[in-house]
Design a protein around this motif. Structure first.
Motif, mmCIF file in Angstrom:
data_model
loop_
_atom_site.group_PDB
_atom_site.id
_atom_site.type_symbol
_atom_site.label_atom_id
_atom_site.label_comp_id
_atom_site.label_asym_id
_atom_site.label_seq_id
_atom_site.Cartn_x
_atom_site.Cartn_y
_atom_site.Cartn_z
ATOM 1 N N ASN A 176 -59.692 8.759 28.587
ATOM 2 C CA ASN A 176 -59.220 7.987 27.444
ATOM 3 C C ASN A 176 -59.399 6.485 27.613
ATOM 4 N N LEU A 177 -59.099 5.977 28.805
ATOM 5 C CA LEU A 177 -59.249 4.542 29.053
ATOM 6 C C LEU A 177 -60.549 4.197 29.764
ATOM 7 N N HIS A 178 -61.246 5.216 30.276
ATOM 8 C CA HIS A 178 -62.558 5.020 30.892
ATOM 9 C C HIS A 178 -62.474 4.005 32.034
ATOM 10 N N VAL A 179 -63.393 3.043 32.046
ATOM 11 C CA VAL A 179 -63.481 2.100 33.163
ATOM 12 C C VAL A 179 -62.229 1.251 33.278
ATOM 13 N N PHE A 180 -61.487 1.107 32.173
ATOM 14 C CA PHE A 180 -60.279 0.277 32.224
ATOM 15 C C PHE A 180 -59.246 0.873 33.167
ATOM 16 N N THR A 181 -59.270 2.205 33.369
ATOM 17 C CA THR A 181 -58.369 2.829 34.342
ATOM 18 C C THR A 181 -58.625 2.284 35.737
ATOM 19 N N ILE A 182 -59.890 2.110 36.093
ATOM 20 C CA ILE A 182 -60.240 1.584 37.414
ATOM 21 C C ILE A 182 -59.812 0.126 37.531
ATOM 22 N N VAL A 183 -59.981 -0.632 36.452
ATOM 23 C CA VAL A 183 -59.561 -2.042 36.473
ATOM 24 C C VAL A 183 -58.060 -2.145 36.714
ATOM 25 N N ILE A 184 -57.289 -1.327 35.992
ATOM 26 C CA ILE A 184 -55.833 -1.355 36.164
ATOM 27 C C ILE A 184 -55.452 -0.948 37.578
ATOM 28 N N ALA A 185 -56.100 0.112 38.110
ATOM 29 C CA ALA A 185 -55.802 0.564 39.466
ATOM 30 C C ALA A 185 -56.121 -0.522 40.484
ATOM 31 N N ALA A 186 -57.222 -1.247 40.282
ATOM 32 C CA ALA A 186 -57.589 -2.315 41.217
ATOM 33 C C ALA A 186 -56.578 -3.454 41.176
ATOM 34 N N LEU A 187 -56.104 -3.787 39.982
ATOM 35 C CA LEU A 187 -55.122 -4.870 39.866
ATOM 36 C C LEU A 187 -53.791 -4.479 40.500
ATOM 37 N N LEU A 188 -53.326 -3.260 40.229
ATOM 38 C CA LEU A 188 -52.058 -2.822 40.810
ATOM 39 C C LEU A 188 -52.188 -2.557 42.304
ATOM 40 N N GLY A 189 -53.395 -2.193 42.758
ATOM 41 C CA GLY A 189 -53.596 -1.956 44.184
ATOM 42 C C GLY A 189 -53.346 -3.178 45.035
ATOM 43 N N VAL A 190 -53.473 -4.376 44.434
ATOM 44 C CA VAL A 190 -53.222 -5.619 45.175
ATOM 45 C C VAL A 190 -51.804 -5.646 45.739
ATOM 46 N N LEU A 191 -50.873 -4.945 45.086
ATOM 47 C CA LEU A 191 -49.485 -4.943 45.548
ATOM 48 C C LEU A 191 -49.354 -4.376 46.949
ATOM 49 N N TRP A 192 -50.320 -3.533 47.373
ATOM 50 C CA TRP A 192 -50.243 -2.935 48.712
ATOM 51 C C TRP A 192 -50.913 -3.797 49.783
ATOM 52 N N ALA A 193 -51.503 -4.922 49.412
ATOM 53 C CA ALA A 193 -52.129 -5.790 50.416
ATOM 54 C C ALA A 193 -51.105 -6.315 51.423
ATOM 55 N N PRO A 194 -49.954 -6.852 50.981
ATOM 56 C CA PRO A 194 -48.939 -7.271 51.971
ATOM 57 C C PRO A 194 -48.434 -6.109 52.820
ATOM 58 N N TRP A 195 -48.355 -4.918 52.228
ATOM 59 C CA TRP A 195 -47.913 -3.753 53.005
ATOM 60 C C TRP A 195 -48.923 -3.448 54.107
ATOM 61 N N GLY A 196 -50.216 -3.581 53.799
ATOM 62 C CA GLY A 196 -51.230 -3.390 54.830
ATOM 63 C C GLY A 196 -51.082 -4.398 55.955
ATOM 64 N N TRP A 197 -50.775 -5.645 55.591
ATOM 65 C CA TRP A 197 -50.559 -6.673 56.618
ATOM 66 C C TRP A 197 -49.382 -6.293 57.511
#
Length: 524
Positions: free
Chosen positions: A80-101
């Motif tokens: 339904n959202l096509h490529v925009f789903t990946i864009v949203i996932a990439a933006l929200l995935g940034v929240l786990w960068a500090p957790w990785g650190w």
């Protein structure tokens, strides 16, 4: 060099591995629903991040793993959202960068017992902060919280009554951290084992001493699920089908009948004929009917999704307007900037309007119900507030017809088990097209599901319960505790950095030379 080391030497290959590792927890959710798998699903991701050569690489691994996690738990949006789903996932995935650190900070190399002990508290706290931030409705809401994968496990449901889904997420991450240390750092196995013992003891204590809901009678609630209806006049056809199914409930002594989300596609004030037909059904069955109207209002500008209670004389005046809308599905955030999403997927052409407050309705027979609409059942605070306001039964009216052949209907239905366990109140999840389900006040399933391929009605004997669960009384205390842990970590790191600067030796600077000491400028 070992094969895994050669595989991860390339940043691109390492990134792909991070995305795949982050996506593994999706198998703990419905439809596979391997709840046990959640306790080890994060281990590959943690092992990858702790091996990162630099802090920056660990943050990248955290981000890419978060991308994989978000994309996996929302993969059903792709058609339904096509490529925009990946864009949203990439933006929200940034929240786990500090957790990785944080993972690398506490688990890299051969961590000491103290570092492992701290990791067992800090890393789950960091994960909870990620879940808290992304649970904001503007970022998509709390779909796919890690603790939600435990909806079928009775000990976990008992724990949810103490600290909600947040406490379950904390427990799951703690176990994953301990298992990761056990399999990778032989020297630090004792604190890891201690962490597992503490997690088991906490669950056992909740099982033994957390208050159980006191059953105080039963009510008979019917769910009407018309199923998928196509055609150009689907709104009228759906209403006719719901009407026919409701007639079959006559004589079954039901106390309340629930229709799904968008079950009425017309404003009842504009269509008194439909209002009269629903009132006639109420008189026939002897029960009020909770419908859901998705239409442009005659007394308000814009389109609302509203739960409306209809009795023998027509609408009772009890109405709840949906407050938390689905991003892109029911409104587009910052439409002036992101309006282009309507051209690449099935995003909302017009923003729905929001309600302003939750409502507890009197459905007759002394039954007070708290309605929610669609993915509002994913928000633990909404069901908790309804329980505090006196609701005896929680109701979610939903429609997942767009995602019939995906994992979304099962995932959505499973959320009601968590909300019931958290509040000690039974919950009815009624949909247009499945899955419809009912859960008792402890989160236990009542009766059987109405699947996505079914069209019919079902009556459930729903147990009522009194008392107040610790989660309803004390709220999101695991989140507050996690905030305190991270605040203490920041303070400790700040003091440590300050001391290092104070104790560092002053750089040696040679004294300035006088004119006599200057070397001769001329040759011999």
């Amino acid at each position: 060099m070992k094969m895994p080391d050669r595989l991860l030497a390339s940043p691109w290959r390492r990134g792909i591995v991070a995305v795949l590792a982050g996506s593994l927890p999706v198998f703990a959710f419905p439809a596979p629903s391997w709840g046990w798998f959640a306790y080890v699903a994060l281990v590959p991701w943690i092992l990858l991040v702790r091996s990162a050569p630099t802090e920056r690489r660990a943050a990248y691994d955290g981000w890419l793993g978060g991308l994989g996690f978000m994309l996996a738990v929302h993969h059903w949006l792709l058609p339904n959202l096509h490529v925009f789903t990946i864009v949203i996932a990439a933006l929200l995935g940034v929240l786990w960068a500090p957790w990785g650190w944080l993972v690398r900070r506490f688990l890299a190399g051969v961590p000491s017992a103290g570092r492992v002990g701290a990791a067992l508290v800090v890393l789950p706290s960091g994960w909870l902060m990620v879940e808290l931030i992304r649970s904001w409705q503007g970022l998509g809401g709390p779909w796919g919280l890690l603790g939600s994968s435990q909806w079928q496990l009775e000990p976990a449901l008992r724990l949810a009554s103490v600290g909600g889904v947040w406490l379950l997420s904390f427990l799951v991450v703690t176990v994953n951290v301990a298992v990761a240390v056990l399999v990778s750092v032989r020297q630090s196995r004792i604190p890891a084992l201690a962490g597992l013992v503490a997690a088991a003891a906490t669950t056992s204590a909740a099982w033994m001493w957390s208050p159980r809901p006191d059953v105080e009678g039963r009510v008979r609630i019917a769910v009407v699920q018309p199923g998928v209806i196509g055609g150009t006049d689907s709104g009228e056809q759906r209403f006719t089908r719901e009407e026919a199914l409701t007639r079959t409930l006559a004589g079954q002594d039901v106390d309340l009948i629930v229709w799904g989300e968008s079950s009425v596609g017309f404003d009842l004030a504009d269509r008194p004929d439909l209002s009269d037909r629903i009132a006639a059904l109420s008189r026939l069955t002897g029960a009020d009917i909770l419908v859901n109207v998705d239409a442009r209002r005659s007394d308000q500008p814009g389109i609302y999704k509203s739960s409306v209670l209809v009795g023998p004389q027509g609408p009772t005046g009890d109405r709840y307007d949906k407050m938390r809308l689905v991003p892109f599905g029911e409104y587009i955030p910052a439409r002036s900037l992101l309006g282009w999403a309507t051209s690449v997927g099935e995003a909302a052409g017009e923003d729905r309007r929001r309600g302003t407050e939750q409502v507890v309705m009197d459905a007759g027979h002394g039954l007070r119900v708290g309605p929610m609409v669609c993915f509002e059942s994913a928000f633990p605070d909404m069901s908790r507030h309804l329980a505090q306001d006196g609701a005896k039964v929680l109701i979610a009216q939903s429609s997942t017809s767009t995602f019939q052949h995906s994992w979304a209907p099962q995932q959505h239905a499973s959320l009601a088990a968590l909300r019931a366990a958290e509040t000690g109140r039974p919950m009815v999840h009624a949909t247009l097209t499945g899955v419809s389900a009912v859960y008792g006040p402890g989160g236990e399933r009542v009766g059987s599901w109405l699947g996505t391929d079914e069209s019919g009605s079902a009556v459930y004997d729903v147990p009522l319960a009194g008392g107040v669960t610790p989660y309803v009384r004390f709220g999101d205390w695991p989140v507050h505790a996690a905030l305190l842990v991270l605040a203490a970590l920041c303070a400790t790191e700040g003091v440590r950095a300050f001391r290092l600067r104070r104790t560092a030796p002053e750089p040696l600077v040679p004294p300035a030379r006088t004119a006599r000491e200057s070397p001769a400028r001329h040759g011999h």
